[in-house]
Design a protein around this motif. Structure first.
Motif, short mmCIF file in Angstrom:
data_model
loop_
_atom_site.label_atom_id
_atom_site.label_comp_id
_atom_site.label_asym_id
_atom_site.label_seq_id
_atom_site.Cartn_x
_atom_site.Cartn_y
_atom_site.Cartn_z
N ALA A 1 -0.63 3.21 3.99
CA ALA A 1 0.16 3.98 3.03
C ALA A 1 -0.71 4.68 2.00
CB ALA A 1 1.16 3.06 2.33
N TYR A 2 -1.85 4.06 1.62
CA TYR A 2 -2.70 4.62 0.57
C TYR A 2 -3.87 5.44 1.13
CZ TYR A 2 -0.29 2.33 -3.25
OH TYR A 2 0.65 1.97 -4.18
N ALA A 3 -4.07 5.41 2.45
CA ALA A 3 -5.22 6.07 3.06
C ALA A 3 -5.35 7.55 2.71
CB ALA A 3 -5.17 5.88 4.57
N PRO A 4 -4.26 8.32 2.60
CA PRO A 4 -4.43 9.74 2.25
C PRO A 4 -5.05 9.97 0.87
CG PRO A 4 -2.27 9.36 3.21
CD PRO A 4 -2.86 8.00 2.94
N TRP A 5 -5.02 8.94 0.03
CA TRP A 5 -5.51 9.12 -1.34
C TRP A 5 -6.70 8.24 -1.69
CZ3 TRP A 5 -0.32 8.47 -0.07
CH2 TRP A 5 0.46 9.64 -0.13
N LEU A 6 -6.60 6.95 -1.38
CA LEU A 6 -7.66 6.01 -1.74
C LEU A 6 -7.82 4.93 -0.67
CD1 LEU A 6 -6.90 5.45 -5.55
CD2 LEU A 6 -8.90 6.61 -4.61
N PRO A 7 -9.04 4.43 -0.47
CA PRO A 7 -9.27 3.38 0.54
C PRO A 7 -9.08 1.98 -0.04
CG PRO A 7 -11.37 4.15 -0.31
CD PRO A 7 -10.31 4.93 -1.04
N LEU A 8 -7.95 1.37 0.26
CA LEU A 8 -7.66 0.03 -0.25
C LEU A 8 -8.41 -1.04 0.55
CD1 LEU A 8 -3.80 -0.18 -0.91
CD2 LEU A 8 -5.62 -0.27 -2.61
N GLU A 9 -8.84 -2.08 -0.15
CA GLU A 9 -9.46 -3.24 0.49
C GLU A 9 -8.93 -4.51 -0.16
OE1 GLU A 9 -11.26 -3.20 3.12
OE2 GLU A 9 -11.61 -1.02 3.24
N VAL A 10 -8.94 -5.61 0.58
CA VAL A 10 -8.52 -6.89 0.03
C VAL A 10 -9.64 -7.43 -0.85
CG1 VAL A 10 -7.84 -9.26 0.56
CG2 VAL A 10 -7.06 -7.38 2.02
N ALA A 11 -9.31 -7.72 -2.11
CA ALA A 11 -10.31 -8.19 -3.07
C ALA A 11 -10.18 -9.67 -3.39
CB ALA A 11 -10.22 -7.37 -4.36
N SER B 1 -7.43 -13.45 -2.54
CA SER B 1 -6.27 -14.01 -1.85
C SER B 1 -5.97 -15.39 -2.42
CB SER B 1 -6.50 -14.10 -0.35
OG SER B 1 -7.54 -15.00 -0.05
N GLU B 2 -4.69 -15.74 -2.40
CA GLU B 2 -4.26 -17.06 -2.90
C GLU B 2 -2.87 -17.37 -2.38
OE1 GLU B 2 -3.40 -19.38 -7.14
OE2 GLU B 2 -4.70 -17.61 -7.14
N ASP B 3 -2.73 -18.50 -1.73
CA ASP B 3 -1.44 -19.00 -1.27
C ASP B 3 -0.65 -17.98 -0.46
OD1 ASP B 3 -2.01 -21.37 -2.51
OD2 ASP B 3 -0.80 -20.96 -4.30
N GLY B 4 -1.33 -17.23 0.40
CA GLY B 4 -0.64 -16.27 1.25
C GLY B 4 -0.46 -14.90 0.65
N TRP B 5 -0.84 -14.74 -0.61
CA TRP B 5 -0.76 -13.44 -1.30
C TRP B 5 -2.16 -12.84 -1.40
CZ3 TRP B 5 4.02 -11.58 -2.72
CH2 TRP B 5 5.08 -12.53 -2.74
N ILE B 6 -2.23 -11.52 -1.50
CA ILE B 6 -3.52 -10.85 -1.62
C ILE B 6 -3.53 -9.87 -2.78
CG2 ILE B 6 -4.21 -11.09 0.79
CD1 ILE B 6 -3.21 -8.23 1.26
N LEU B 7 -4.73 -9.62 -3.28
CA LEU B 7 -4.98 -8.57 -4.26
C LEU B 7 -5.73 -7.46 -3.55
CD1 LEU B 7 -4.89 -8.01 -7.45
CD2 LEU B 7 -7.31 -8.61 -7.38
N MET B 8 -5.26 -6.23 -3.69
CA MET B 8 -5.92 -5.09 -3.05
C MET B 8 -6.40 -4.11 -4.13
SD MET B 8 -3.61 -4.43 0.37
CE MET B 8 -5.03 -3.79 1.28
N THR B 9 -7.61 -3.61 -3.93
CA THR B 9 -8.20 -2.70 -4.91
C THR B 9 -8.80 -1.49 -4.22
OG1 THR B 9 -10.35 -3.80 -4.88
CG2 THR B 9 -8.74 -4.60 -6.50
N ALA B 10 -8.97 -0.43 -4.97
CA ALA B 10 -9.64 0.78 -4.49
C ALA B 10 -10.34 1.43 -5.67
CB ALA B 10 -8.65 1.74 -3.86
N ALA B 11 -11.40 2.16 -5.39
CA ALA B 11 -12.13 2.89 -6.43
C ALA B 11 -12.20 4.36 -6.03
CB ALA B 11 -13.53 2.32 -6.61
N ARG B 12 -12.03 5.23 -7.01
CA ARG B 12 -12.17 6.66 -6.74
C ARG B 12 -13.61 7.06 -7.02
NH1 ARG B 12 -8.51 10.35 -5.95
NH2 ARG B 12 -6.79 9.29 -7.00
N GLY B 13 -14.36 7.35 -5.95
CA GLY B 13 -15.76 7.67 -6.08
C GLY B 13 -16.02 9.06 -6.64
N HIS C 1 -2.77 8.83 -10.84
CA HIS C 1 -3.13 8.38 -12.19
C HIS C 1 -4.54 7.78 -12.26
CE1 HIS C 1 0.53 9.17 -14.35
NE2 HIS C 1 1.29 8.43 -13.54
N VAL C 2 -5.23 7.62 -11.13
CA VAL C 2 -6.56 7.01 -11.14
C VAL C 2 -7.62 8.07 -11.41
CG1 VAL C 2 -8.24 5.66 -9.83
CG2 VAL C 2 -5.79 5.25 -9.51
N ALA C 3 -8.40 7.86 -12.45
CA ALA C 3 -9.43 8.83 -12.84
C ALA C 3 -10.63 8.76 -11.89
CB ALA C 3 -9.90 8.53 -14.27
N GLN C 4 -11.47 9.80 -11.93
CA GLN C 4 -12.71 9.78 -11.18
C GLN C 4 -13.55 8.59 -11.65
OE1 GLN C 4 -13.05 12.11 -8.85
NE2 GLN C 4 -14.97 11.28 -8.05
#
Length: 295
Positions: free
Chosen positions: A271-281, A283-295, A248-251
């Motif tokens: 898990a997401y490597a075959p489609w998009l490169p996730l990175e940690v964007a 973090s708070e209280d032991g939780w993280i937000l992960m994002t990726a961009a379709r280049g 569902h992620v556009a170019q």
């Protein structure tokens, strides 16, 4: 109303809870009888995983009844049962009348996302300095802004411009808080989807309160590609949904994932490597937000 309180060992908790249900108790709560002592033991499991134990070594069970007679009768009936061995009736007490609505409301204060962006319950005035507010009351669906995962998603949204957000998909929308937040910052059009019809209705109701435009429905409503795909769920379903969400992620678009513990970062990246490169964007209280961009 009256509450009957028992003391029982760990192995009796389930049996007594079921017995209270059969005795038409209005509610049943279980607490650590050794809380705030040297014998206190934490009993918390990680999201999506069972608690390490079912109850505390010594548990205090409190059942609420409409009348004193019902509470006394329940105590007498239970004390006569074989399974009550090792348990003790601590007493029956009247519960003072309270304004439960006011008490509940007092537990929910405005939540700061950024210095200018706040989530504000409808019974509160916006804080001084709040330029953008999102009106939201606690309800049946997940998402009030008090959890770190929700705050991190909203912080990410607040840092983007309308052009960056573009067309948005909020997958697993819960209360609709992320979809509404995106609308507040200029995203359009917006699809919010959830497997729970109650969440879909909560999203529509909350959008109306906030005077924003979005479409909400079951997951099949999601179609085509989006400039921004948001999913605040948990790590296990996020891994299962990897091919669907990435499709569902556009170019040039962005994928934003939350509900992930810090120790799960590598699992999600893999898990997401075959489609998009996730990175940690974030973090708070032991939780993280992960994002990726379709280049």
């Amino acid at each position: 109303m009256f509450e009957l309180t028992l003391l029982c060992p760990e192995e009796r908790v389930d049996t007594l809870s079921e017995a209270f249900d059969a005795l038409d108790a209005l509610s049943v709560s279980v607490e650590d009888a050794d809380a705030q002592t040297d014998a206190e033991r934490a009993l918390f499991g990680e999201p999506g995983m069972p608690a390490p134990r079912e109850a505390w070594t010594r548990s205090r069970i409190t059942a609420l009844f409409a009348t004193r007679a019902a509470a006394d009768e329940a105590g007498a009936l239970l004390a006569a049962q074989d399974f009550f061995a090792g348990c003790e009736v601590l007493g029956v007490a009247e519960v003072p009348e309270q304004d439960w609505v006011r008490l509940t409301q007092s537990q929910f204060e405005p939540v700061q996302i950024t210095p200018e962006f706040w989530i504000v319950p409808t019974w509160h005035e916006p804080p001084a300095g709040a330029v953008q507010t999102l009106r939201l009351d606690p309800g049946m669906a997940f998402g009030t802004g008090t959890h770190p995962t929700t705050r991190m998603c909203l912080r990410w949204i607040a840092r983007q411009g309308a052009a960056t957000l573009g067309r948005v998909l909020d997958y697993g929308c819960g209360s609709g808080i992320l979809a509404i937040g995106a609308a507040k910052f200029g995203a359009a059009p917006i699809d919010a989807v959830d497997i729970d019809p109650a969440a879909v209705q909560a999203t529509l109701d909350n959008a109306l309160v906030n005077d924003v435009q979005l479409a909400a429905g079951l997951p099949e409503r999601a179609h085509g590609v989006y400039q921004t795909v948001l999913a605040n769920i948990l790590a296990t379903p996020l891994k299962v949904l990897a091919p669907l969400l990435c499709a569902h992620v556009a170019q040039g678009g962005h994928l934003v994932l939350a509900g992930i513990l810090e120790r799960q970062a590598d699992e999600l990246k893999q898990a997401y490597a075959p489609w998009l490169p996730l990175e940690v964007a974030d973090s708070e209280d032991g939780w993280i937000l992960m994002t990726a961009a379709r280049g």
